[in-house]
Design an enzyme around this catalytic site. Structure first.
Site, PDB file in Angstrom:
ATOM      1  N   ALA A   9       0.765  -1.225  -0.049  1.00 20.81           N
ATOM      2  CA  ALA A   9       0.018   0.090   0.082  1.00 20.81           C
ATOM      3  C   ALA A   9       0.925   1.404  -0.007  1.00 20.81           C
ATOM      4  O   ALA A   9       0.410   2.361   0.155  1.00 20.81           O
ATOM      5  CB  ALA A   9      -0.979   0.153   1.314  1.00 20.81           C
ATOM      6  N   GLY A  13       5.168   0.205  -3.524  1.00 25.95           N
ATOM      7  CA  GLY A  13       4.386  -1.044  -3.531  1.00 25.95           C
ATOM      8  C   GLY A  13       3.077  -0.930  -4.254  1.00 25.95           C
ATOM      9  O   GLY A  13       2.863  -2.101  -4.863  1.00 25.95           O
ATOM     10  N   ALA A  60       8.262  -3.732   1.852  1.00 23.76           N
ATOM     11  CA  ALA A  60       8.040  -2.968   3.305  1.00 23.76           C
ATOM     12  C   ALA A  60       9.324  -2.653   3.587  1.00 23.76           C
ATOM     13  O   ALA A  60      10.392  -3.442   3.907  1.00 23.76           O
ATOM     14  CB  ALA A  60       7.331  -3.904   4.248  1.00 23.76           C
ATOM     15  N   ALA A  61       9.548  -1.277   4.021  1.00 27.35           N
ATOM     16  CA  ALA A  61      10.893  -1.010   4.462  1.00 27.35           C
ATOM     17  C   ALA A  61      10.613   0.674   5.361  1.00 27.35           C
ATOM     18  O   ALA A  61       9.714   1.314   4.789  1.00 27.35           O
ATOM     19  CB  ALA A  61      11.864  -0.885   3.683  1.00 27.35           C
ATOM     20  N   SER A 103      18.626  -0.941  -2.564  1.00 25.60           N
ATOM     21  CA  SER A 103      18.861   0.455  -2.870  1.00 25.60           C
ATOM     22  C   SER A 103      20.319   0.658  -3.446  1.00 25.60           C
ATOM     23  O   SER A 103      21.261  -0.013  -2.593  1.00 25.60           O
ATOM     24  CB  SER A 103      18.622   1.111  -1.725  1.00 25.60           C
ATOM     25  N   TYR A 163      20.316   3.600   7.385  1.00 21.71           N
ATOM     26  CA  TYR A 163      19.314   3.368   6.472  1.00 21.71           C
ATOM     27  C   TYR A 163      20.257   2.618   5.379  1.00 21.71           C
ATOM     28  O   TYR A 163      19.969   1.347   4.834  1.00 21.71           O
ATOM     29  CB  TYR A 163      18.762   4.329   5.742  1.00 21.71           C
ATOM     30  N   LYS A 167      19.803  -1.488   4.507  1.00 21.46           N
ATOM     31  CA  LYS A 167      19.537  -2.013   3.104  1.00 21.46           C
ATOM     32  C   LYS A 167      20.534  -3.169   2.727  1.00 21.46           C
ATOM     33  O   LYS A 167      20.413  -4.170   2.168  1.00 21.46           O
ATOM     34  CB  LYS A 167      19.611  -1.034   2.133  1.00 21.46           C
TER      35      LYS A 167
END
Length: 333
Positions: A9, A13, A60-61, A103, A163, A167
């Protein structure tokens, strides 16, 4: 194919879900935005969601540069613990196909060449240099100026912020899962994704969202450093198409394959701000000289492996995409 889309959502995504549906697949959305119980860190919830699933597209992240290290535990929880829980549940459910939202931040700085020493890896930029407006990395051997180039998937990884570290950890976890289970795994290392549905400007939003929000307030976009930092801005629909193609492809089993996912057309942040302001009809950007310590100077993609291996091609050009984004705007995070 029945595909569980974690974070389905969210910004990227939701576009992945649309792309899968258009190609005849059955995407299943797993996202706390739609269901508070759909937390990828909850083994029971993930196990239930995997019932009857053929593949997983893991979007999701927690994203963005965030607040230094103050939110490090939250990044690790959402990105790394969440991925570990998902992978364990996939092994239990015998789901053997995964595409990860990777990423380009795993590389740190991009590729640089020194006229005297060839390809070099500059270290993190010094605060004193940034404060003085010296933004360009220099050769770690001789101190001369460097020429930026495009980074390939085989470049050394060097995450420069929390971040980025999470990843990279996601990729290591996925590679371990693939080796242990014989599953097929692809990491699409996204470059600067933009387009309709970007979240509003929070510490976790992308730079295009910051600029678009400023324009919506009638303010000039504030461009950090000198605006000449190079990025690869890739449209979200092209990224969604890359996910669909990667899910459909016969990936190598027992290993992780990484693909840079960029437009192949580098632009400066200043160029992007000017294009967005012109398309929106707002004030001209202002170059501030400010900086964020975790940022890198130049990072642009060599996406030829993705083109050659999976036949993917970006379709949305820079000017077209910025004009659409200026009209479409952003949404609440």
């Amino acid at each position: 194919m029945r595909v569980l889309v974690t974070g389905g959502a969210g910004f990227i995504g939701s576009h992945v879900v649309a792309a899968l549906r258009e190609r005849g697949h059955e995407p299943l959305v797993f996202d706390v935005r739609e269901d508070p119980g759909a937390d990828v860190r909850d083994p029971a919830a993930v196990g239930r969601a995997l019932s009857g699933v053929d593949a997983v597209c893991h979007q999701a992240a927690m994203v963005g540069l965030g607040d230094g290290v103050a939110d490090a535990a939250e990044y690790v929880s959402r990105n790394d613990l969440g991925t570990a829980v998902l992978l364990a549940a996939m092994a239990e459910a015998d789901v053997g196909r995964l595409v990860l939202a990777g990423s380009m931040v795993v590389y740190g700085e991009g590729r640089y060449a020194c006229p005297r020493h060839g390809d070099v890896r500059p270290g993190p930029r010094a605060v004193a240099d940034l404060d003085a407006g010296r933004f360009e990395p220099t050769c770690p051997v001789c101190g001369d100026g460097l020429s930026p180039g495009r980074v390939g998937e085989d470049a050394p990884v060097d995450p420069r912020n929390v971040y980025a570290a999470t990843k990279l950890a996601q990729e290591h976890l996925v590679a371990a899962w693939a080796r242990c289970t014989g599953g097929s795994a692809v990491s699409l290392r996204y470059h600067n994704v933009y387009g309709p549905g970007m979240p509003r400007d929070t510490p976790y939003a992308g730079v295009a969202s910051f600029f678009r929000s400023a324009l919506a307030r009638g303010e000039a976009p504030r461009v950090f450093e000198d605006g000449r930092q190079l990025r690869d801005f890739v449209h979200v629909r092209d990224v969604a198409a890359a996910n669909a193609v990667a899910l459909e492809a016969e990936a190598a089993r027992g290993a992780l394959t990484a693909y840079n996912t960029g437009s192949g057309e580098p632009h400066t942040v200043g160029e992007m701000a000017r294009a967005l302001a012109a398309a929106y009809g707002g004030p001209e950007p202002v170059v501030t000289g400010e900086y964020r310590l975790g940022d890198v100077r130049h990072i642009t993609a060599d996406s030829s492996r993705l083109r050659a291996g999976l036949g993917w091609r970006p379709e949305v050009g820079f000017e077209e995409g910025m004009a659409e984004f200026a009209r479409a705007g952003i949404r609440e995070a």
